[in-house]
Design an enzyme around this catalytic site. Structure first.
Site, PDB file in Angstrom:
ATOM      1  N   LYS A 209       0.857  -1.186   0.000  1.00  0.00           N
ATOM      2  CA  LYS A 209       0.000   0.000   0.000  1.00  0.00           C
ATOM      3  C   LYS A 209       0.890   1.232   0.000  1.00  0.00           C
ATOM      4  CE  LYS A 209      -3.484   2.434   2.735  1.00  0.00           C
ATOM      5  NZ  LYS A 209      -4.441   2.340   3.845  1.00  0.00           N
ATOM      6  N   LYS A 262      -2.292  -1.501  -3.678  1.00  0.00           N
ATOM      7  CA  LYS A 262      -3.159  -0.329  -3.583  1.00  0.00           C
ATOM      8  C   LYS A 262      -2.341   0.947  -3.683  1.00  0.00           C
ATOM      9  CE  LYS A 262      -6.040   2.011  -0.291  1.00  0.00           C
ATOM     10  NZ  LYS A 262      -6.435   2.138   1.068  1.00  0.00           N
TER      11      LYS A 262
HETATM   12  C1  PBG Z   1      -7.095   3.203   5.844  1.00  0.00           C
HETATM   13  C2  PBG Z   1      -7.563   3.137   4.445  1.00  0.00           C
HETATM   14  C3  PBG Z   1      -7.452   4.118   3.457  1.00  0.00           C
HETATM   15  C4  PBG Z   1      -8.068   3.609   2.320  1.00  0.00           C
HETATM   16  C5  PBG Z   1      -8.516   2.337   2.635  1.00  0.00           C
HETATM   17  N1  PBG Z   1      -8.173   2.048   3.947  1.00  0.00           N
HETATM   18  C6  PBG Z   1      -6.976   5.507   3.520  1.00  0.00           C
HETATM   19  C7  PBG Z   1      -5.604   5.846   3.926  1.00  0.00           C
HETATM   20  O1  PBG Z   1      -4.691   5.022   4.000  1.00  0.00           O
HETATM   21  O2  PBG Z   1      -5.439   7.037   4.197  1.00  0.00           O
HETATM   22  C8  PBG Z   1      -8.192   4.343   1.020  1.00  0.00           C
HETATM   23  C9  PBG Z   1      -9.188   3.815   0.063  1.00  0.00           C
HETATM   24  C10 PBG Z   1      -9.535   4.739  -1.044  1.00  0.00           C
HETATM   25  O3  PBG Z   1      -8.892   5.784  -1.264  1.00  0.00           O
HETATM   26  O4  PBG Z   1     -10.499   4.423  -1.736  1.00  0.00           O
HETATM   27  N2  PBG Z   1      -8.054   2.723   6.740  1.00  0.00           N
END
Ligand code: PBG
Length: 337
Positions: A209, A262
């Site tokens: 991520k 991601k």
């Molecule tokens: C954190 C989380 C995030 C997303 C999913 N889980 C945001 C982040 O890391 O700030 C982002 C998903 C998206 O942008 O659609 N709980």
């Protein structure tokens, strides 16, 4: 036209190579469909949902047209529709009533996600309910773990994440999905789940991520924008690729059942490397910013929204993703019927 040497090297020397007309199999729909290499299906999708306290709440997210914060009664209705469309799974994000320094509601058995899971599993038992495991929606500072000074503390935070995952499993979640990117969280969660007889509850880890600007609209939806600093001390540097393989390998070693990359679109190369290297069930998160860009351009008449949506989802699957988390799930499933 006779090629001296085929570019792809299938033929070394061809004296009488026929005129290769690659267009022959593109001349009509029937041929195109016979030789199509990648086929999307509603079964590929996981639909993200945002659950909020209250009743009859259906509040559209400003930066994500078509995406709503929903109260539990509304989420249940939404889940019935999702299941009817042939989408097998949802992933839940909770927006609690109260936030505090340590994100207490995240691991409260009467927390918003825990209650939502119970309600959905009761009314739509065959829908797979996945829960996002993170603290950022629950902490007053908006960080994914405990903060001391300017450090986001790793080892204490993963204990809380494990507690959170356990309460999700106890509420009936079919799978948990840690999205924090702290070290050792998959092992911590696996250990606690196993200790409590949830050895059959799989973990889908947000394994590679990235610290991405594409999460902007999500933070509107989940009300999780950090009040200070950013997430670069735990999420990955967009410039790195080999490191993604180390992250994914580590999560597999610790017990991840599905690994996720991601965001999706700017990281298609990473999806392909992960799939080729590990041959694991691989998910990709087509994140909020990727969704909002297409919606915005579509609304302006600058692109054909439906066409671009299908092209993007197909490309994510073609890159190697078996599963796609996407806000387009319902729209795409309708088109695929
Ligand atoms: C954190 C989380 C995030 C997303 C999913 N889980 C945001 C982040 O890391 O700030 C982002 C998903 C998206 O942008 O659609 N709980």
């Amino acid at each position: 036209m006779i090629n001296e040497k085929s570019q792809v090297g299938f033929y070394s020397k061809t004296e009488a190579e026929p005129f290769r007309r690659l267009r022959r199999l593109r001349m009509n729909d029937a041929f195109r469909s016979m030789v199509r290499e990648t086929e999307l299906s509603p079964k590929d999708f996981i639909y993200p949902l945002f659950v909020v306290p209250g009743k009859n709440v259906r509040r559209e997210v400003r930066s994500m047209p078509g995406v709503f914060q929903l109260s539990i009664d509304e989420i249940v209705k939404e889940c019935v529709e999702v299941k009817t469309l042939g989408i097998p799974a949802v992933i839940l994000f909770g927006i609690p009533e109260h936030k505090d320094e340590v994100g207490s509601e995240a691991y409260d058995e009467a927390g918003i996600v825990q209650l939502a899971v119970r309600a959905i599993k009761k009314e739509v038992p065959n829908l797979i309910v996945i829960t996002d495991v993170c603290l950022c929606e629950y902490t007053s500072h908006g960080h994914c773990g405990i903060v001391r000074g300017d450090e986001i503390i790793n080892d204490e935070s993963i204990e809380l994440l494990a507690k959170e995952a356990l309460t999700h499993a106890q509420a009936g979640a079919d799978m948990v999905a840690p999205s924090d990117m702290f070290d050792g969280r998959v092992r911590a969660i696996r250990t606690v789940l196993d200790e409590h007889n949830f050895h059959n509850t799989p973990i889908m880890s947000y394994a590679a991520k990235y610290a991405s600007g594409f999460y902007g609209p999500f933070r509107d939806a989940a009300e999780s924008t950090p009040k200070f600093g950013d997430r670069r001390s735990h999420q990955m540097d967009p410039a790195n690729s080999d490191e993604a393989l180390r992250e994914v390998e580590q999560d597999i070693v610790e017990g991840a059942d599905i690994v996720m990359v991601k965001p999706a679109l700017p990281y298609l190369d990473i999806i392909r490397r992960v799939k080729d290297t590990f041959q694991m069930p691989t998910a990709a998160y087509n994140v909020s910013g990727e969704y909002s860009m297409i919606k915005a351009a579509g609304r302006n008449g600058w692109i054909d929204e439906q066409r671009v949506m299908m092209e993007v989802l197909t490309s994510i699957k073609r890159a190697g993703a078996d599963l796609i988390l996407t806000y387009f799930a319902k729209d795409a499933a309708r088109l695929l019927r």
